[in-house]
Each structure stands twice: as C-alpha cells, then as structure tokens.
Design an enzyme around this catalytic site. Structure first.
Site, PDB file in Angstrom:
ATOM      1  N   ASP A   1      33.117  39.932  36.865  1.00  0.00           N
ATOM      2  CA  ASP A   1      32.151  40.565  37.771  1.00  0.00           C
ATOM      3  C   ASP A   1      30.824  39.792  37.776  1.00  0.00           C
ATOM      4  OD1 ASP A   1      31.190  42.411  39.553  1.00  0.00           O
ATOM      5  OD2 ASP A   1      30.789  43.954  38.062  1.00  0.00           O
ATOM      6  N   GLY A   2      30.156  39.816  38.918  1.00  0.00           N
ATOM      7  CA  GLY A   2      28.792  39.273  38.986  1.00  0.00           C
ATOM      8  C   GLY A   2      28.641  38.003  39.810  1.00  0.00           C
TER       9      GLY A   2
ATOM     10  N   ARG B   1      25.817  38.587  42.511  1.00  0.00           N
ATOM     11  CA  ARG B   1      24.450  38.641  41.966  1.00  0.00           C
ATOM     12  C   ARG B   1      24.007  37.278  41.446  1.00  0.00           C
ATOM     13  NH1 ARG B   1      25.662  43.242  38.021  1.00  0.00           N
ATOM     14  NH2 ARG B   1      27.765  42.725  38.733  1.00  0.00           N
TER      15      ARG B   1
ATOM     16  N   ASN C   1      39.158  46.008  46.798  1.00  0.00           N
ATOM     17  CA  ASN C   1      38.386  44.904  47.397  1.00  0.00           C
ATOM     18  C   ASN C   1      38.682  44.714  48.888  1.00  0.00           C
ATOM     19  OD1 ASN C   1      38.330  42.728  44.462  1.00  0.00           O
ATOM     20  ND2 ASN C   1      36.807  44.191  45.194  1.00  0.00           N
TER      21      ASN C   1
HETATM   22  C1  FPP Z   1      33.201  40.183  41.339  1.00  0.00           C
HETATM   23  O1  FPP Z   1      32.037  39.626  41.805  1.00  0.00           O
HETATM   24  C2  FPP Z   1      34.346  39.338  41.520  1.00  0.00           C
HETATM   25  C3  FPP Z   1      35.348  39.550  42.400  1.00  0.00           C
HETATM   26  C4  FPP Z   1      35.362  40.581  43.427  1.00  0.00           C
HETATM   27  C5  FPP Z   1      36.553  38.765  42.384  1.00  0.00           C
HETATM   28  C6  FPP Z   1      36.647  37.735  41.312  1.00  0.00           C
HETATM   29  C7  FPP Z   1      36.951  36.495  41.994  1.00  0.00           C
HETATM   30  C8  FPP Z   1      36.654  35.283  41.569  1.00  0.00           C
HETATM   31  C9  FPP Z   1      36.069  34.958  40.271  1.00  0.00           C
HETATM   32  C10 FPP Z   1      36.949  34.172  42.461  1.00  0.00           C
HETATM   33  C11 FPP Z   1      38.421  33.973  42.543  1.00  0.00           C
HETATM   34  C12 FPP Z   1      38.944  33.708  41.217  1.00  0.00           C
HETATM   35  C13 FPP Z   1      40.190  33.312  40.991  1.00  0.00           C
HETATM   36  C14 FPP Z   1      40.584  33.043  39.604  1.00  0.00           C
HETATM   37  C15 FPP Z   1      41.140  33.133  42.058  1.00  0.00           C
HETATM   38  P1  FPP Z   1      31.200  40.499  42.812  1.00  0.00           P
HETATM   39  O2  FPP Z   1      31.347  39.877  44.148  1.00  0.00           O
HETATM   40  O3  FPP Z   1      31.605  41.919  42.716  1.00  0.00           O
HETATM   41  O4  FPP Z   1      29.764  40.286  42.237  1.00  0.00           O
HETATM   42  P2  FPP Z   1      28.548  41.284  42.365  1.00  0.00           P
HETATM   43  O5  FPP Z   1      28.930  42.546  41.629  1.00  0.00           O
HETATM   44  O6  FPP Z   1      27.439  40.551  41.679  1.00  0.00           O
HETATM   45  O7  FPP Z   1      28.327  41.481  43.822  1.00  0.00           O
END
Ligand code: FPP
Length: 241
Positions: free
Chosen positions: A13-14, A17, A61
């Site tokens: 997560d993150g 941000r 998602n």
């Molecule tokens: C959370 O960040 C992450 C995700 C929704 C998906 C995780 C995806 C990746 C790391 C990229 C793809 C990875 C692979 C291994 C294919 P967020 O967007 O919720 O961050 P935020 O909470 O800061 O907005």
C-alpha cells in the site's frame, strides 16, 4: 536466527501517496511499486522463504478509475512477462490466486504463460493475488460445495476444513505466517482472511515504493522474536504438553 516464516504475504500500500508527495502521478507510483516488488521477491528467495504472496489487485480495486484499473492490469501482465527469465533462473514458480476470468485476455495469457514457463521452479513459490478478495474466494468455495451437495455428491457433515480449503483459489498454498503491510494503515483489507488465522502482522509507515531488503529483514527479525502459540499457553510451549 529464530523462527522464520514459511509464507509471507504483502499488502503493497502507498503507491499513490508516494507519488503525490513527489509531484508525480499515481501511474508513476505503481511503476515504482513494481520495482519494489522485484526487490522483495529476490530478497525473499535469497533468504530461503518458501512462499511469497503479493496483493497486486484486489476484488474491490475494480471500483478505481478505469485508467488506473487498466494501468494496474497492464503492470501485472508486464511484471509476469518481463520477470519470467529471472524467475526461471532463480527457480521461482509463479502462481495466481483470485478470479482470473475477468482479467483482460492479454494480461491473463501473459500470466498463464509465465505460470507454465516457471512450473518447474522449486526455490520459492511467488503468488500474485489478482482480482482477489478473501470473502469472494470463500463465497466461490461455499457455492461449489453447495452445488456438490445439491447434486447428491457430498453430505453436509462431510464438509471439513481440508475440503473447504481445496475449493479456495488459495488451496495450493499453505497458511500465511507473516503479513506485512506498508503505507501506515493497520488492516487486512480482505487479504487471506481465512489463511491468516495464526499469522503475525507487521505494519510499516513506509510507502510501498520505499520498501527494501533492510525493511524485510526488520520484519523477519520481529517475526523471529514473537512467540507463536497456536492456542496453547507459553508454559505448554516451553515444557511440552
Ligand atoms: C496500493 O497503492 C497498491 C495497489 C492498489 C496495488 C499494488 C500494485 C502494485 C505495487 C503495482 C503492481 C505490482 C505488481 C507486483 C504487479 P495505492 O494506490 O492504494 O496507494 P495510496 O493508498 O497511497 O493511494
């Protein structure tokens, strides 16, 4: 070193941000997130971890803006295709949990091809959670068992834990021992809820693109210090019984 987890699950997560704090768009955050994922699978494999499960795309998602959904899908397909040679060289076997059916065909094909190409790997199983949600997974399993019961192939009293597990898309992976979540939130967000009954939880303030080998080692050290009792008392563990 004390106990080592057999299976680590990570809630990455993150990304958003992290990108926002640098004046970048969310896409850049996810792209850096993929780099962090590459670093962590290599580090986990080098440390002898048998199973690593990465939460790449959750069932919820789909509610994100269309552009971002497409970006996350594309990144997952590219991650599988571009890492294939490295995984084969390291003996890493790719697996997937979740509902592959709703994924774009190109992404699904790239992933299925890599699952096939890496199937001989014995060093570590890397599982990508794609369109995965624990509740949805449980619902699918319950429906499958109910259908068998309705068809007269199964009695309700024959349903036990092993049977239920076999119907889950996680059926081929062991319970998770350690769940790591970056990004400062302290929740499971529908990740491996059935399989984490005895898991240790480790939360970090760092955003996912910042996650590195040293942070993995801190999580492993914390895990080694914790006493896992599986319902027993500390005395039973120390003196047997
Ligand atoms: C959370 O960040 C992450 C995700 C929704 C998906 C995780 C995806 C990746 C790391 C990229 C793809 C990875 C692979 C291994 C294919 P967020 O967007 O919720 O961050 P935020 O909470 O800061 O907005």
């Amino acid at each position: 070193m004390g106990n080592r987890p057999r299976h680590i699950g990570i809630i990455m997560d993150g990304n958003g941000r992290w990108a926002h704090a640098r004046g970048l768009d969310r896409a850049a955050g996810h792209a850096h997130g993929v780099q962090a994922a590459t670093g962590v699978y290599r580090a986990a494999c080098e440390r002898g971890i048998e199973h690593l499960t990465l939460f790449a795309f959750s069932h919820s998602n789909w509610k994100r803006p269309k552009d971002e959904v497409e970006m996350l899908m594309r990144l997952s397909g590219e991650f599988a295709a571009q890492s294939q040679a490295d995984w084969k060289a390291r003996g890493i076997r790719l697996q997937v949990i979740g509902e592959l059916d709703e994924l774009p065909t190109t992404v699904r094909r790239a992933i299925e091809a890599t699952v096939d190409a890496t199937s001989a790997g014995t060093a570590m199983v890397l599982t990508l959670a794609l369109d995965y949600g624990a509740r949805n997974d449980l619902l699918g399993a319950v429906r499958a068992l109910a259908a068998r019961a309705q068809a007269g192939l199964l009695l309700p009293e024959e349903i036990d834990e092993p049977l239920l597990r076999r119907e889950l898309t996680t059926g081929a992976i062991p319970d998770v021992d350690l769940i790591i979540r970056t990004g400062g939130e302290k929740r499971l967000s529908d990740f491996l809820m059935f399989e984490s009954a005895n898991a240790e939880l480790f939360f970090l303030e760092a955003m996912w693109p910042e996650f590195n080998e040293a942070m993995l080692d801190v999580a492993l050290e914390a895990f080694a210090r914790r006493q896992r009792r599986f319902g027993r008392t500390a005395e039973q563990l120390a003196y047997g019984g």
